[in-house]
Design a protein around this motif. Structure first.
Motif, PDB file in Angstrom:
ATOM      1  N   THR A 188       0.858  -1.173   0.000  1.00 46.93           N
ATOM      2  CA  THR A 188       0.000   0.000   0.000  1.00 46.93           C
ATOM      3  C   THR A 188       0.899   1.229   0.000  1.00 46.93           C
ATOM      4  OG1 THR A 188      -1.851   1.118   1.090  1.00 46.93           O
ATOM      5  CG2 THR A 188      -0.213   0.080   2.534  1.00 46.93           C
ATOM      6  N   VAL A 189       0.294   2.393  -0.065  1.00 46.26           N
ATOM      7  CA  VAL A 189       1.052   3.644   0.043  1.00 46.26           C
ATOM      8  C   VAL A 189       0.655   4.362   1.324  1.00 46.26           C
ATOM      9  CG1 VAL A 189       1.523   5.892  -0.993  1.00 46.26           C
ATOM     10  CG2 VAL A 189       1.332   3.870  -2.463  1.00 46.26           C
ATOM     11  N   ASN A 190      -0.631   4.569   1.508  1.00 45.25           N
ATOM     12  CA  ASN A 190      -1.119   5.272   2.694  1.00 45.25           C
ATOM     13  C   ASN A 190      -1.919   4.305   3.566  1.00 45.25           C
ATOM     14  OD1 ASN A 190      -0.157   7.924   1.880  1.00 45.25           O
ATOM     15  ND2 ASN A 190      -1.735   7.822   0.289  1.00 45.25           N
ATOM     16  N   GLY A 191      -1.215   3.618   4.455  1.00 48.49           N
ATOM     17  CA  GLY A 191      -1.883   2.681   5.341  1.00 48.49           C
ATOM     18  C   GLY A 191      -0.908   1.706   5.964  1.00 48.49           C
ATOM     19  N   ARG A 192      -1.339   1.071   7.041  1.00 50.64           N
ATOM     20  CA  ARG A 192      -0.519   0.076   7.712  1.00 50.64           C
ATOM     21  C   ARG A 192      -0.743  -1.289   7.069  1.00 50.64           C
ATOM     22  NH1 ARG A 192      -3.768  -3.128  10.456  1.00 50.64           N
ATOM     23  NH2 ARG A 192      -5.809  -2.332  11.102  1.00 50.64           N
ATOM     24  N   ILE A 193       0.163  -2.208   7.337  1.00 49.24           N
ATOM     25  CA  ILE A 193       0.037  -3.589   6.876  1.00 49.24           C
ATOM     26  C   ILE A 193       0.225  -4.513   8.071  1.00 49.24           C
ATOM     27  CG2 ILE A 193       0.942  -5.391   5.359  1.00 49.24           C
ATOM     28  CD1 ILE A 193       2.067  -3.167   3.577  1.00 49.24           C
ATOM     29  N   THR A 194      -0.732  -5.392   8.305  1.00 49.71           N
ATOM     30  CA  THR A 194      -0.622  -6.421   9.327  1.00 49.71           C
ATOM     31  C   THR A 194      -0.873  -7.771   8.680  1.00 49.71           C
ATOM     32  OG1 THR A 194      -1.444  -4.904  11.038  1.00 49.71           O
ATOM     33  CG2 THR A 194      -1.479  -7.261  11.537  1.00 49.71           C
ATOM     34  N   LEU A 195       0.043  -8.708   8.875  1.00 51.64           N
ATOM     35  CA  LEU A 195      -0.114 -10.047   8.326  1.00 51.64           C
ATOM     36  C   LEU A 195       0.138 -11.081   9.410  1.00 51.64           C
ATOM     37  CD1 LEU A 195      -0.441 -12.068   5.950  1.00 51.64           C
ATOM     38  CD2 LEU A 195       2.039 -11.922   5.648  1.00 51.64           C
ATOM     39  N   ALA A 196      -0.808 -12.012   9.550  1.00 51.38           N
ATOM     40  CA  ALA A 196      -0.634 -13.150  10.454  1.00 51.38           C
ATOM     41  C   ALA A 196      -0.274 -14.376   9.629  1.00 51.38           C
ATOM     42  CB  ALA A 196      -1.911 -13.397  11.254  1.00 51.38           C
ATOM     43  N   LEU A 197       0.806 -15.065  10.029  1.00 55.28           N
ATOM     44  CA  LEU A 197       1.308 -16.248   9.336  1.00 55.28           C
ATOM     45  C   LEU A 197       1.219 -17.464  10.249  1.00 55.28           C
ATOM     46  CD1 LEU A 197       4.629 -14.767   7.880  1.00 55.28           C
ATOM     47  CD2 LEU A 197       2.662 -15.487   6.529  1.00 55.28           C
ATOM     48  N   PRO A 198       1.191 -18.679   9.672  1.00 60.49           N
ATOM     49  CA  PRO A 198       1.280 -19.882  10.509  1.00 60.49           C
ATOM     50  C   PRO A 198       2.577 -19.890  11.315  1.00 60.49           C
ATOM     51  CG  PRO A 198       0.636 -20.450   8.265  1.00 60.49           C
ATOM     52  CD  PRO A 198       1.032 -19.005   8.240  1.00 60.49           C
ATOM     53  N   ASP A 199       2.547 -20.488  12.490  1.00 57.48           N
ATOM     54  CA  ASP A 199       3.721 -20.504  13.361  1.00 57.48           C
ATOM     55  C   ASP A 199       4.927 -21.164  12.713  1.00 57.48           C
ATOM     56  OD1 ASP A 199       2.060 -19.323  15.160  1.00 57.48           O
ATOM     57  OD2 ASP A 199       1.977 -21.003  16.565  1.00 57.48           O
ATOM     58  N   ASP A 200       4.684 -22.110  11.776  1.00 59.68           N
ATOM     59  CA  ASP A 200       5.793 -22.835  11.161  1.00 59.68           C
ATOM     60  C   ASP A 200       6.200 -22.259   9.802  1.00 59.68           C
ATOM     61  OD1 ASP A 200       3.476 -23.547   9.859  1.00 59.68           O
ATOM     62  OD2 ASP A 200       3.983 -25.683   9.686  1.00 59.68           O
ATOM     63  N   ALA A 201       5.822 -21.026   9.539  1.00 57.77           N
ATOM     64  CA  ALA A 201       6.145 -20.413   8.249  1.00 57.77           C
ATOM     65  C   ALA A 201       7.650 -20.235   8.085  1.00 57.77           C
ATOM     66  CB  ALA A 201       5.449 -19.065   8.120  1.00 57.77           C
ATOM     67  N   SER A 202       8.112 -20.422   6.839  1.00 56.10           N
ATOM     68  CA  SER A 202       9.499 -20.138   6.457  1.00 56.10           C
ATOM     69  C   SER A 202       9.460 -19.261   5.210  1.00 56.10           C
ATOM     70  CB  SER A 202      10.265 -21.424   6.156  1.00 56.10           C
ATOM     71  OG  SER A 202      10.454 -22.191   7.330  1.00 56.10           O
ATOM     72  N   ALA A 203      10.198 -18.163   5.214  1.00 56.62           N
ATOM     73  CA  ALA A 203      10.121 -17.233   4.092  1.00 56.62           C
ATOM     74  C   ALA A 203      11.339 -16.328   4.044  1.00 56.62           C
ATOM     75  CB  ALA A 203       8.857 -16.380   4.195  1.00 56.62           C
ATOM     76  N   ASP A 204      11.646 -15.864   2.832  1.00 56.94           N
ATOM     77  CA  ASP A 204      12.598 -14.780   2.630  1.00 56.94           C
ATOM     78  C   ASP A 204      11.791 -13.481   2.638  1.00 56.94           C
ATOM     79  OD1 ASP A 204      14.801 -16.511   2.289  1.00 56.94           O
ATOM     80  OD2 ASP A 204      14.247 -16.831   0.194  1.00 56.94           O
ATOM     81  N   VAL A 205      12.066 -12.625   3.595  1.00 63.26           N
ATOM     82  CA  VAL A 205      11.230 -11.455   3.840  1.00 63.26           C
ATOM     83  C   VAL A 205      11.940 -10.177   3.415  1.00 63.26           C
ATOM     84  CG1 VAL A 205      10.006 -10.120   5.601  1.00 63.26           C
ATOM     85  CG2 VAL A 205      10.128 -12.614   5.789  1.00 63.26           C
ATOM     86  N   ARG A 206      11.180  -9.330   2.695  1.00 61.86           N
ATOM     87  CA  ARG A 206      11.618  -7.965   2.400  1.00 61.86           C
ATOM     88  C   ARG A 206      10.508  -7.024   2.854  1.00 61.86           C
ATOM     89  NH1 ARG A 206      11.910 -10.559  -2.194  1.00 61.86           N
ATOM     90  NH2 ARG A 206      10.314  -9.222  -3.140  1.00 61.86           N
ATOM     91  N   ALA A 207      10.873  -5.995   3.586  1.00 63.89           N
ATOM     92  CA  ALA A 207       9.872  -5.062   4.095  1.00 63.89           C
ATOM     93  C   ALA A 207      10.443  -3.654   4.127  1.00 63.89           C
ATOM     94  CB  ALA A 207       9.416  -5.472   5.498  1.00 63.89           C
ATOM     95  N   SER A 208       9.618  -2.677   3.747  1.00 62.91           N
ATOM     96  CA  SER A 208      10.078  -1.284   3.793  1.00 62.91           C
ATOM     97  C   SER A 208       8.906  -0.352   4.064  1.00 62.91           C
ATOM     98  CB  SER A 208      10.745  -0.892   2.474  1.00 62.91           C
ATOM     99  OG  SER A 208       9.817  -0.878   1.409  1.00 62.91           O
ATOM    100  N   THR A 209       9.180   0.686   4.849  1.00 61.86           N
ATOM    101  CA  THR A 209       8.237   1.759   5.109  1.00 61.86           C
ATOM    102  C   THR A 209       9.015   3.055   5.183  1.00 61.86           C
ATOM    103  OG1 THR A 209       6.541   2.604   6.627  1.00 61.86           O
ATOM    104  CG2 THR A 209       8.369   1.391   7.613  1.00 61.86           C
ATOM    105  N   VAL A 210       8.339   4.174   4.994  1.00 67.31           N
ATOM    106  CA  VAL A 210       8.999   5.477   5.095  1.00 67.31           C
ATOM    107  C   VAL A 210       8.602   6.160   6.394  1.00 67.31           C
ATOM    108  CG1 VAL A 210       9.278   7.758   4.045  1.00 67.31           C
ATOM    109  CG2 VAL A 210       9.148   5.722   2.583  1.00 67.31           C
ATOM    110  N   ASN A 211       7.301   6.284   6.602  1.00 66.45           N
ATOM    111  CA  ASN A 211       6.803   6.918   7.827  1.00 66.45           C
ATOM    112  C   ASN A 211       6.080   5.871   8.676  1.00 66.45           C
ATOM    113  OD1 ASN A 211       7.596   9.643   7.066  1.00 66.45           O
ATOM    114  ND2 ASN A 211       5.974   9.503   5.516  1.00 66.45           N
ATOM    115  N   GLY A 212       6.861   5.019   9.314  1.00 64.31           N
ATOM    116  CA  GLY A 212       6.312   3.953  10.132  1.00 64.31           C
ATOM    117  C   GLY A 212       7.428   3.097  10.685  1.00 64.31           C
ATOM    118  N   HIS A 213       7.058   1.980  11.315  1.00 70.03           N
ATOM    119  CA  HIS A 213       8.074   1.073  11.843  1.00 70.03           C
ATOM    120  C   HIS A 213       7.718  -0.351  11.436  1.00 70.03           C
ATOM    121  CE1 HIS A 213       5.022   0.608  15.046  1.00 70.03           C
ATOM    122  NE2 HIS A 213       5.530  -0.612  15.177  1.00 70.03           N
ATOM    123  N   ILE A 214       8.673  -1.268  11.634  1.00 69.77           N
ATOM    124  CA  ILE A 214       8.491  -2.678  11.297  1.00 69.77           C
ATOM    125  C   ILE A 214       8.611  -3.498  12.578  1.00 69.77           C
ATOM    126  CG2 ILE A 214       9.371  -4.619   9.947  1.00 69.77           C
ATOM    127  CD1 ILE A 214      10.563  -2.514   8.010  1.00 69.77           C
TER     128      ILE A 214
END
Length: 257
Positions: A188-214
């Motif tokens: 998104t551009v103007n909004g937060r992102i929340t994602l719930a994953l299974p406890d056993d998830a495995s992934a290569d993660v990329r994340a970026s924000t400008v006015n927010g935190h991770i």
């Protein structure tokens, strides 16, 4: 980049009483097939059901334009069914058309008809929702699901995998599959992102924000530099692509809820 071509021009609201017109379609789809809903002005609400047919209803409302001018078109194809709100083509413009995969074209110049879709999705059937001026809510789905908006928030809950993209709105998603294929993207551009994953998830993660935190509930092995606004790393053993991007908003990666 939005995976479909839609041009929507906002229409001025008028103080006339609301007009209405209704649409209903029901049909059987096999497990693995897709129900795709394409709107322009209006929300899309989808709910998972245990079995039975796909059931789609639509309500058309307007203050100035004629709802009868907007056709709800059903396209049956090899991969499933695509249902679109097809607006009248403005004079001198390219013909509006409904095509599977969001490959159609829709120009709504000065047409204020709002089409609200309600969808019941059986287990095993994939859901895809696309709209421009409206939100998407998809609850208790069983299979993979994707949601695309421009001016609207997205809420997506499925036992399968999923992706969500909007511009002006937040994304709140929960997926149940830890073995997804391909890339999962939440943007998104103007909004937060929340994602719930299974406890056993495995992934290569990329994340970026400008006015927010991770923030993440998962232990994450960082690749390269890590900062409060940008990260690249792995959850578990990695191997599957998972990306997040926003400008004005936080990014939160949560364990399944």
């Amino acid at each position: 980049m939005m995976p479909f071509l839609l041009l929507a021009v906002a229409a001025a609201t008028m103080p006339n009483p609301l007009q209405r017109d209704d649409f209903h379609w029901s049909g059987g789809l096999r497990s693995g097939q897709t129900i795709e809903i394409i709107g322009v002005n209006g929300d899309i609400d989808a709910t998972g059901i245990g079995s039975g047919n796909v059931d789609v209803s639509a309500t058309k409302r307007a203050r100035r334009s004629d709802p009868d001018d907007v056709e709800i078109k059903v396209i049956e194809h090899e991969d499933g069914v695509t249902i679109c709100a097809v607006y009248p083509t403005p004079r001198g413009e390219r013909e509006n058309e409904c095509r599977p995969g969001g490959k159609g074209h829709m120009n709504t110049r000065n047409n204020d008809v709002n089409v609200h879709f309600t969808v019941r999705v059986p287990a095993g059937v994939r859901f895809i929702g696309r709209t421009v001026n409206g939100g998407i809510e998809a609850d208790r789905l069983d299979a993979d699901a994707d949601a695309y908006a421009v001016n609207g928030s997205i809420r997506l809950e499925t036992r399968g995998a999923g992706s969500a993209t909007t511009v002006n709105g937040s994304i709140d998603a929960a997926i149940g599959r830890a073995d997804w294929k391909g890339d999962l993207e939440f943007e998104t551009v103007n909004g937060r992102i929340t994602l719930a994953l299974p406890d056993d998830a495995s992934a290569d993660v990329r994340a970026s924000t400008v006015n927010g935190h991770i923030d993440t509930d998962f232990p994450l092995t960082v690749k390269g530099r890590w900062g409060p606004k940008r990260l690249s790393g792995t959850i578990g053993g990695g191997g599957r692509s998972l990306s997040f991007s926003t400008v004005n908003g936080d990014i939160e990666i949560r364990k399944g809820r």
